[in-house]
Design a protein around this motif. Structure first.
Motif, PDB file in Angstrom:
ATOM      1  N   MET A 130       0.856  -1.177   0.000  1.00  0.00           N
ATOM      2  CA  MET A 130       0.000   0.000   0.000  1.00  0.00           C
ATOM      3  C   MET A 130       0.898   1.234   0.000  1.00  0.00           C
ATOM      4  SD  MET A 130      -3.290  -0.808   2.380  1.00  0.00           S
ATOM      5  CE  MET A 130      -4.500  -2.023   1.840  1.00  0.00           C
ATOM      6  N   VAL A 131       0.655   2.120  -0.945  1.00  0.00           N
ATOM      7  CA  VAL A 131       1.538   3.255  -1.175  1.00  0.00           C
ATOM      8  C   VAL A 131       0.727   4.535  -1.256  1.00  0.00           C
ATOM      9  CG1 VAL A 131       3.219   4.279  -2.767  1.00  0.00           C
ATOM     10  CG2 VAL A 131       3.178   1.801  -2.429  1.00  0.00           C
ATOM     11  N   LEU A 176       6.550  11.113  -5.857  1.00  0.00           N
ATOM     12  CA  LEU A 176       6.710  11.095  -4.410  1.00  0.00           C
ATOM     13  C   LEU A 176       5.820  10.006  -3.841  1.00  0.00           C
ATOM     14  CD1 LEU A 176       7.897  12.289  -1.858  1.00  0.00           C
ATOM     15  CD2 LEU A 176       6.099  14.027  -1.876  1.00  0.00           C
ATOM     16  N   ARG A 177       6.431   8.972  -3.268  1.00  0.00           N
ATOM     17  CA  ARG A 177       5.694   7.835  -2.740  1.00  0.00           C
ATOM     18  C   ARG A 177       6.118   7.563  -1.310  1.00  0.00           C
ATOM     19  NH1 ARG A 177       7.074   4.621  -8.051  1.00  0.00           N
ATOM     20  NH2 ARG A 177       5.229   4.994  -9.336  1.00  0.00           N
ATOM     21  N   ILE A 178       5.154   7.197  -0.484  1.00  0.00           N
ATOM     22  CA  ILE A 178       5.411   6.835   0.913  1.00  0.00           C
ATOM     23  C   ILE A 178       4.738   5.495   1.171  1.00  0.00           C
ATOM     24  CG2 ILE A 178       5.109   7.492   3.328  1.00  0.00           C
ATOM     25  CD1 ILE A 178       4.913  10.394   2.432  1.00  0.00           C
ATOM     26  N   LEU A 179       5.476   4.571   1.753  1.00  0.00           N
ATOM     27  CA  LEU A 179       4.909   3.265   2.055  1.00  0.00           C
ATOM     28  C   LEU A 179       3.976   3.358   3.250  1.00  0.00           C
ATOM     29  CD1 LEU A 179       5.148   0.302   1.104  1.00  0.00           C
ATOM     30  CD2 LEU A 179       6.850  -0.030   2.890  1.00  0.00           C
ATOM     31  N   GLU A 180       2.884   2.588   3.207  1.00  0.00           N
ATOM     32  CA  GLU A 180       1.948   2.513   4.328  1.00  0.00           C
ATOM     33  C   GLU A 180       1.890   1.087   4.842  1.00  0.00           C
ATOM     34  OE1 GLU A 180      -1.895   3.831   3.134  1.00  0.00           O
ATOM     35  OE2 GLU A 180      -1.449   5.940   3.446  1.00  0.00           O
ATOM     36  N   CYS A 181       1.642   0.933   6.135  1.00  0.00           N
ATOM     37  CA  CYS A 181       1.423  -0.392   6.702  1.00  0.00           C
ATOM     38  C   CYS A 181       0.148  -0.970   6.108  1.00  0.00           C
ATOM     39  CB  CYS A 181       1.311  -0.310   8.216  1.00  0.00           C
ATOM     40  SG  CYS A 181       0.843  -1.881   9.001  1.00  0.00           S
ATOM     41  N   THR A 216      13.204   0.099  -4.086  1.00  0.00           N
ATOM     42  CA  THR A 216      13.670   0.699  -5.329  1.00  0.00           C
ATOM     43  C   THR A 216      12.503   1.266  -6.124  1.00  0.00           C
ATOM     44  OG1 THR A 216      15.495  -0.886  -5.414  1.00  0.00           O
ATOM     45  CG2 THR A 216      14.964   0.273  -7.455  1.00  0.00           C
ATOM     46  N   PHE A 217      11.394   0.543  -6.153  1.00  0.00           N
ATOM     47  CA  PHE A 217      10.205   1.009  -6.866  1.00  0.00           C
ATOM     48  C   PHE A 217       9.665   2.293  -6.243  1.00  0.00           C
ATOM     49  CE2 PHE A 217       5.488   0.904  -6.850  1.00  0.00           C
ATOM     50  CZ  PHE A 217       5.287   1.246  -8.176  1.00  0.00           C
ATOM     51  N   LEU A 218       9.663   2.382  -4.909  1.00  0.00           N
ATOM     52  CA  LEU A 218       9.157   3.573  -4.232  1.00  0.00           C
ATOM     53  C   LEU A 218       9.966   4.807  -4.609  1.00  0.00           C
ATOM     54  CD1 LEU A 218       8.446   2.205  -0.652  1.00  0.00           C
ATOM     55  CD2 LEU A 218       6.763   2.982  -2.297  1.00  0.00           C
ATOM     56  N   TRP A 224      -2.778  13.815  -2.215  1.00  0.00           N
ATOM     57  CA  TRP A 224      -2.308  12.480  -1.873  1.00  0.00           C
ATOM     58  C   TRP A 224      -3.391  11.451  -2.172  1.00  0.00           C
ATOM     59  CZ3 TRP A 224       2.615  11.340  -0.610  1.00  0.00           C
ATOM     60  CH2 TRP A 224       3.438  12.389  -0.179  1.00  0.00           C
ATOM     61  N   VAL A 225      -2.987  10.355  -2.784  1.00  0.00           N
ATOM     62  CA  VAL A 225      -3.902   9.241  -3.017  1.00  0.00           C
ATOM     63  C   VAL A 225      -3.237   7.970  -2.504  1.00  0.00           C
ATOM     64  CG1 VAL A 225      -4.960  10.301  -5.035  1.00  0.00           C
ATOM     65  CG2 VAL A 225      -3.001   8.787  -5.348  1.00  0.00           C
ATOM     66  N   THR A 226      -4.057   7.008  -2.103  1.00  0.00           N
ATOM     67  CA  THR A 226      -3.540   5.725  -1.630  1.00  0.00           C
ATOM     68  C   THR A 226      -3.840   4.655  -2.662  1.00  0.00           C
ATOM     69  OG1 THR A 226      -3.801   6.324   0.703  1.00  0.00           O
ATOM     70  CG2 THR A 226      -3.650   3.974   0.181  1.00  0.00           C
ATOM     71  N   ARG A 227      -2.802   3.974  -3.110  1.00  0.00           N
ATOM     72  CA  ARG A 227      -2.932   2.932  -4.108  1.00  0.00           C
ATOM     73  C   ARG A 227      -2.363   1.626  -3.569  1.00  0.00           C
ATOM     74  NH1 ARG A 227      -0.958   6.428  -9.410  1.00  0.00           N
ATOM     75  NH2 ARG A 227      -3.010   7.286  -9.910  1.00  0.00           N
ATOM     76  N   THR A 228      -2.944   0.548  -4.023  1.00  0.00           N
ATOM     77  CA  THR A 228      -2.443  -0.770  -3.662  1.00  0.00           C
ATOM     78  C   THR A 228      -1.770  -1.364  -4.897  1.00  0.00           C
ATOM     79  OG1 THR A 228      -4.256  -1.064  -2.082  1.00  0.00           O
ATOM     80  CG2 THR A 228      -3.014  -3.029  -2.716  1.00  0.00           C
ATOM     81  N   TYR A 229      -0.456  -1.435  -4.853  1.00  0.00           N
ATOM     82  CA  TYR A 229       0.291  -2.014  -5.973  1.00  0.00           C
ATOM     83  C   TYR A 229       0.342  -3.523  -5.811  1.00  0.00           C
ATOM     84  CZ  TYR A 229       1.762   2.405  -7.959  1.00  0.00           C
ATOM     85  OH  TYR A 229       1.759   3.622  -8.576  1.00  0.00           O
TER      86      TYR A 229
END
Length: 288
Positions: free
Chosen positions: A94-95, A227-232, A126-128, A108-113
């Motif tokens: 989840m990013v 700009l990406r931030i990882l989410e739990c 690396t992808f982030l 900001w949007v939340t996407r599930t890759y």
């Protein structure tokens, strides 16, 4: 063999709902082609849900509530657990991404890759960063667009028919044309226009024109990484990739948070507060 039948049972019988525009499922880049047994390494439940998600279109809602509504075999709790295990197995992250909306403003949007191919934490990190992560391929190499453009010259004008060896020799020059913004049609036009009645050496003619008529280099526009931030995956708390291995933060993994590093010991704070209160009381008595 439970997995072999699970993907068929997982297919929705109606149109799966889309997430809010800009949100929802996104396919991770450079995945291996879909094949039987992609999720055979997972338990039956996770394999079924992974096969279901893999076939969802881009932007589809894939939260636990929506998945449970579209996979009758499992409820929301089971889907939440499956999402966590798919994250830990390297199939999804989840990013939170900073993107430009329809009105031009950033939000900001939340996407599930989702990745059919399981990835390790290093790949996701690396992808982030926005870097391209090439994967090894085992298919035979395809002909380039430049090679095909050269090979088609004979159909445009038989005088410029080139052999396979000619095309390979001139491919690098033709590739540079395409890199500089020319289309295959532009290339064919410039190599066949105004030819003499007889062309004795098509390869030499093509080489001369490819060099002499080379388009100018394109001005390269700077490309900024997203700009990406990882989410739990569980609690949606943002954090650095190293703090969320497997897409799950420490508290959600059951880890005890470290004790806070106080600059002053709590006992000293209480003693100091008591001294201040005593001084205030003494001042009140003296002012009466």
């Amino acid at each position: 063999m439970a997995y072999a039948n699970s993907s068929g049972a997982a297919r929705p019988t109606h149109v799966h709902p889309q997430a809010t525009p800009g949100y929802g499922k996104r396919s991770a880049p450079d995945q291996e082609p879909r094949r039987a047994g992609d999720f055979a390494h997972l338990p039956a439940r996770e394999a079924l849900i992974a096969a279901f998600v893999d076939r969802l279109p881009e932007g589809a809602a894939m939260d636990a509530k929506t998945l449970a509504a579209n996979i009758p075999a499992y409820g929301q709790a089971a889907c939440r657990t499956a999402i966590r295990r798919l994250s830990e197995a390297g199939h999804l992250r989840m990013v939170k991404e900073h993107r430009k909306g329809d009105g031009g403003s950033m939000h900001w949007v939340t996407r599930t890759y989702f990745s059919r191919t399981a990835r390790g934490d290093a790949w996701w990190e690396t992808f982030l960063r926005g870097d391209v992560v090439p994967e090894a391929r085992h298919e035979p190499p395809a002909r380039s667009e430049a090679y095909d453009a050269l090979a088609s010259l004979g159909r445009t004008d038989p005088r410029m028919t080139l052999s396979a060896a000619d095309c390979r020799e001139l491919e690098e020059l033709a590739t540079e044309w395409l890199t500089r913004g020319a289309s295959p049609r532009d290339l064919a036009r410039e190599l066949t226009a105004g030819l003499p009645p007889v062309v004795h050496f098509a390869r030499a003619m093509a080489r001369t024109r490819l060099v002499d008529k080379m388009p100018p280099e394109r001005v390269k526009q700077p490309v900024s990484a997203p700009l990406r931030i990882l989410e739990c995956t569980i609690c949606r708390t943002p954090g650095r990739p190293e703090a969320i291995p497997g897409g799950v933060c420490g508290p959600c993994r059951g880890e005890t948070p470290p004790e806070p590093d106080y600059a002053v010991a709590p006992a000293e704070v209480h003693d100091h507060a008591a001294e201040i209160r005593a001084a205030l009381r003494a001042r009140e008595r003296s002012s009466r």
